[in-house]
Design an enzyme around this catalytic site. Structure first.
Site, PDB file in Angstrom:
ATOM      1  N   ILE A  71     -39.650  29.165 -58.461  1.00  0.00           N
ATOM      2  CA  ILE A  71     -40.690  29.955 -57.563  1.00  0.00           C
ATOM      3  C   ILE A  71     -40.457  31.280 -58.212  1.00  0.00           C
ATOM      4  O   ILE A  71     -39.390  31.803 -58.016  1.00  0.00           O
ATOM      5  CB  ILE A  71     -40.756  29.495 -56.327  1.00  0.00           C
ATOM      6  CG1 ILE A  71     -41.639  30.531 -55.413  1.00  0.00           C
ATOM      7  CG2 ILE A  71     -39.347  29.961 -55.727  1.00  0.00           C
ATOM      8  CD1 ILE A  71     -41.810  29.978 -53.907  1.00  0.00           C
ATOM      9  N   SER A  72     -41.439  32.130 -58.401  1.00  0.00           N
ATOM     10  CA  SER A  72     -41.248  33.102 -59.194  1.00  0.00           C
ATOM     11  C   SER A  72     -40.940  34.278 -57.932  1.00  0.00           C
ATOM     12  O   SER A  72     -41.072  34.023 -56.606  1.00  0.00           O
ATOM     13  CB  SER A  72     -42.811  34.034 -59.552  1.00  0.00           C
ATOM     14  OG  SER A  72     -43.053  33.132 -60.290  1.00  0.00           O
TER      15      SER A  72
END
Ligand code: SAH
Length: 222
Positions: A71-72
């Site tokens: 997940i960024s």
């Protein structure tokens, strides 16, 4: 938007106050768009990661989501969202659904969010999460995002959350010709740069927004 996010708040370390600290951090880092900050204040990032690491959900860090993907980190989500929000997009396409967090942040800001993931496992998890939360305007698809989603084009904005040497032509084709904006990591000489491209009547205006570090944009499905 009729989703009740309250049911996800107040879970130990993952409480509203951790999220509030994150918003202050984003503001300090130069994020000014009030709508973007509001969306990130409302969407509970901790439910998009495994419970075992959810206490880290409001740190500005990328986190594993399985299948070697991440997940960024919140600042890059905020930055990419802020870049496209200048154009007030109604129809947005995301390439790389991953955990579903970026799509969820977008869902409060756009009318329709189309999102494509090439890994079936991640597609299924995020699709179920969208249903559980109650989003009605996110349309997830299991497919290779390199070809975009021609049946739903044109898009006012396209966000690519995985990096390649070139932005796929299909995505540029599917961008609205009336000020459509695409934002994507692009590799050059071993580095990744965040690039935006605005398309107006067949003309392109490009801008580089700094160095980033995304997982690779791969071909085919898995
Ligand atoms: N936007 C995501 C970040 C995901 S990381 C989030 O908010 O969590 C990038 C994702 O892009 C990974 O899940 C990876 O599987 C996916 N991806 C890579 N190449 C792709 C492609 N060609 N088509 C669709 N998804 C792709």
């Amino acid at each position: 938007m009729s989703v009740d996010f309250k049911k996800f708040s107040g879970v130990g370390m993952t409480s509203d106050s951790s999220r509030e600290k994150l918003i202050l951090f984003l503001e300090k880092q130069g994020i000014t768009n009030k709508k973007v900050l509001h969306s990130m204040r409302v969407i509970p990032r901790h439910i998009f990661v495994d419970e075992a690491i959810s206490s880290k959900a409001y740190d500005n860090t990328a986190l594993p989501i399985g299948k070697s993907q991440t997940i960024s980190h919140p600042l890059i989500v905020a930055k990419m969202t802020e870049i496209i929000m200048c154009h007030n997009p109604k129809r947005v396409l995301e390439i790389g659904t991953g955990s579903g967090y970026q799509a969820s942040v977008l869902s409060l800001l756009a009318d329709k969010v189309y999102t494509i993931e090439r890994i079936e496992y991640l597609h299924n998890i995020s699709k179920n999460l969208f249903r559980k939360i109650g989003f009605k305007n996110i349309y997830p698809k299991y497919s290779d995002g390199n070809t975009g989603w021609p049946q739903k084009a044109p898009f006012d904005a396209i966000i690519v959350t995985a990096g390649a040497a070139n932005i796929p032509d299909a995505l540029i084709d599917q961008l609205s010709d009336n000020g459509g904006i695409l934002v994507s990591p692009v590799e050059n000489n071993g580095k990744q740069y965040l690039k935006s491209l605005i398309k107006t009547e067949g003309n392109y205006k490009e801008k580089i927004h700094g160095i980033v570090n995304f997982v690779p944009l791969l071909n085919g499905i898995s």
